[in-house]
Design an enzyme around this catalytic site. Structure first.
Site, short mmCIF file in Angstrom:
data_model
loop_
_atom_site.label_atom_id
_atom_site.label_comp_id
_atom_site.label_asym_id
_atom_site.label_seq_id
_atom_site.Cartn_x
_atom_site.Cartn_y
_atom_site.Cartn_z
N GLY A 211 40.78 36.16 33.61
CA GLY A 211 40.01 36.20 32.36
C GLY A 211 38.77 37.05 32.51
O GLY A 211 38.63 37.79 33.48
N ASN A 212 37.86 36.94 31.55
CA ASN A 212 36.60 37.67 31.63
C ASN A 212 35.50 36.83 30.99
O ASN A 212 35.77 35.75 30.46
CB ASN A 212 36.72 39.04 30.98
CG ASN A 212 37.10 38.92 29.53
OD1 ASN A 212 36.32 38.44 28.73
ND2 ASN A 212 38.32 39.32 29.19
N ARG A 213 34.29 37.34 31.04
CA ARG A 213 33.14 36.51 30.64
C ARG A 213 32.72 36.68 29.19
O ARG A 213 31.63 36.27 28.81
CB ARG A 213 31.97 36.83 31.57
CG ARG A 213 32.29 36.46 33.01
CD ARG A 213 31.15 36.81 33.92
NE ARG A 213 29.89 36.22 33.47
CZ ARG A 213 28.72 36.44 34.03
NH1 ARG A 213 28.64 37.27 35.04
NH2 ARG A 213 27.63 35.86 33.57
N SER A 214 33.55 37.28 28.36
CA SER A 214 33.15 37.47 26.97
C SER A 214 33.07 36.13 26.24
O SER A 214 33.99 35.32 26.31
CB SER A 214 34.16 38.39 26.27
OG SER A 214 33.80 38.52 24.95
N ALA A 278 37.25 41.42 24.51
CA ALA A 278 37.42 42.01 25.84
C ALA A 278 38.85 41.70 26.26
O ALA A 278 39.24 40.53 26.37
CB ALA A 278 36.42 41.38 26.80
#
Ligand code: CTP
Length: 404
Positions: A211-214, A278
């Site tokens: 995943g990502n931090r958005s 993102a």
């Protein structure tokens, strides 16, 4: 996936007092609808002598109640005011002004005035002597001191032979004043704006993902701002924990493939796509139905995800506007940004610095708005709400140009 639909930022309660100008409020209602507002009418019981319930119900397309003893289970004296974004009372008679000033709650309209937190605008209309009477003047001054907007009546011919101050202003003047007070900008009225928000998750097994931090904050802020400008907004949210916004159709997705599917499905109908999400660039080659033991986790084979934005840009109509976002950690934002704008085939790219945890989850953002003509407008330390307005101004301008 689930969807919700409510109007947002465009709900008006139109209160109608018992003056002959009540019939002019029928036109006011229509013009408010032309500006994309949804109107619930609350007439005072005695105003029905001038314009009946049937007229208000037919024009507004909504049920009309006048006192608190109707439709009890819906608790209308609270719910109507709570749902309203603005309350306009037109015409406001001397008696109605006096009752509101005294804090009375003897019909549904005055109850709603007491319960709402929305801005209130009164459009007085009455005989000049009633308007100039000290009691009315004192009541108007009191209401203004409480933050209620009381418009000045117009001067001209009144009922019978009288001429003077007290006329109901022209509808166009009331609308202009209302738009000024409410700061309602209708420049995206009826436009279909598709927005993606959050960050995709690519499942490795039932418990793990890439995943990502958005956080989704920027996409939600954009969605809210666009809806307030009258757009029909569809928000595709990837794993954001932000609650759905009333009035915005929200479709929840998890992975890049799901996001891709929904974007491709919804894009043909959209006037603009604001691609704020993102997207994880890669996903595991294979999803494991059972939890992978840590001994087998040393290597996960990855495969690239589709470039949703670049692919959709190849299918765009010339009158559709595309906005991309790029979060860069490199110091040379502009060079990277310009290359990415061209590679993605978008009209605008908002490129921002995200090194050292800046931006993600934060309420402030700095960066550049690049356009395909080579322009680069610097944006410094603004809130995500402010950035949304700036970006939408650009989208509006481009849409206007795209449709000539
Ligand atoms: N984007 C997309 N599909 C992808 C990756 C990105 O639609 N698979 C979109 C994003 O939503 C964003 C824009 O493309 O609007 C730029 O995203 P970014 O991650 O900066 O672009 P990448 O192509 O992934 O470039 P990089 O190699 O810098 O990660």
């Amino acid at each position: 996936m689930r969807e919700i639909t409510f109007p947002r930022g465009r709900e008006i309660v139109l209160g109608v007092g018992a003056g002959i100008a009540a019939y002019k409020s029928c036109d006011l209602l229509r013009r408010l609808q032309d500006h994309g507002f949804l109107v619930t009418v609350i007439p005072t019981p005695s105003s029905l002598n001038f314009v009946g319930k049937a007229t208000w119900e037919a024009l507004s397309g909504r049920k009309v109640n006048t006192d608190v003893w109707e439709n009890i289970p819906a608790v209308p004296h609270v719910s109507l005011g709570a749902k309203a974004d603005f309350l306009i009372i037109a015409p406001a008679t001397a008696d109605l002004i006096a009752r509101i000033a005294a804090g009375r709650a003897d019909d549904l309209l005055t109850n709603t005035v007491l319960t709402t937190l929305a801005p209130i605008i009164l459009v007085p209309a009455m005989h000049p002597q009633m308007w100039q009477n000290q009691a009315t003047a004192a009541n108007v001054a009191l209401l203004r001191s409480r933050g209620i907007h009381v418009l000045e009546p117009a001067v001209g011919r009144l009922t019978g032979d009288d001429i003077g101050i007290g006329r109901f202003p022209e509808t166009s003047e009331i609308i202009a004043k209302f738009l000024e007070i409410s700061q309602s900008n209708c420049d995206l009225l009826g436009r279909k704006i598709l927005i993606t928000a959050g960050g995709t998750r690519e499942a490795i097994d039932p418990v793990r993902y890439i995943g990502n931090r958005s956080s989704g904050k920027q996409g939600y802020a954009l969605a809210f701002a666009a809806a307030k400008r009258g757009a029909i907004v569809e928000l595709i949210a990837a794993n954001s924990t932000i609650p759905d916004i009333e009035g915005i159709t929200t479709i929840h997705v998890e992975s890049a493939d799901e996001l891709d599917l929904v974007v491709r499905d919804r894009f043909p109908e959209a006037d603009a796509l604001l691609m704020c999400a993102a997207v994880a660039d890669a996903k595991p080659n294979q999803y494991s139905d059972s939890k992978i033991k840590k001994s087998a986790l040393s290597q996960i084979e990855l495969t690239t995800n589709p470039d949703i934005l670049a692919n959709i840009a190849k299918k765009r109509r010339s009158n559709q506007v595309l906005l991309g976002f790029a979060a860069e950690t490199d110091s040379d934002l502009l060079t990277f940004g310009k290359a990415k704008l061209l590679a993605k085939g978008v009209d605008f790219l908002y490129v921002n610095q995200v090194s050292q945890g800046a931006i993600f989850g934060s309420d402030l953002t700095s960066g550049y708005i690049l356009d395909r003509e080579g322009g680069a407008a610097k944006v410094e330390e603004v809130s995500k709400d402010t950035l949304s307005e700036i970006l939408l101004d650009n989208v509006v301008e481009r849409l206007r140009y795209a449709n000539v």
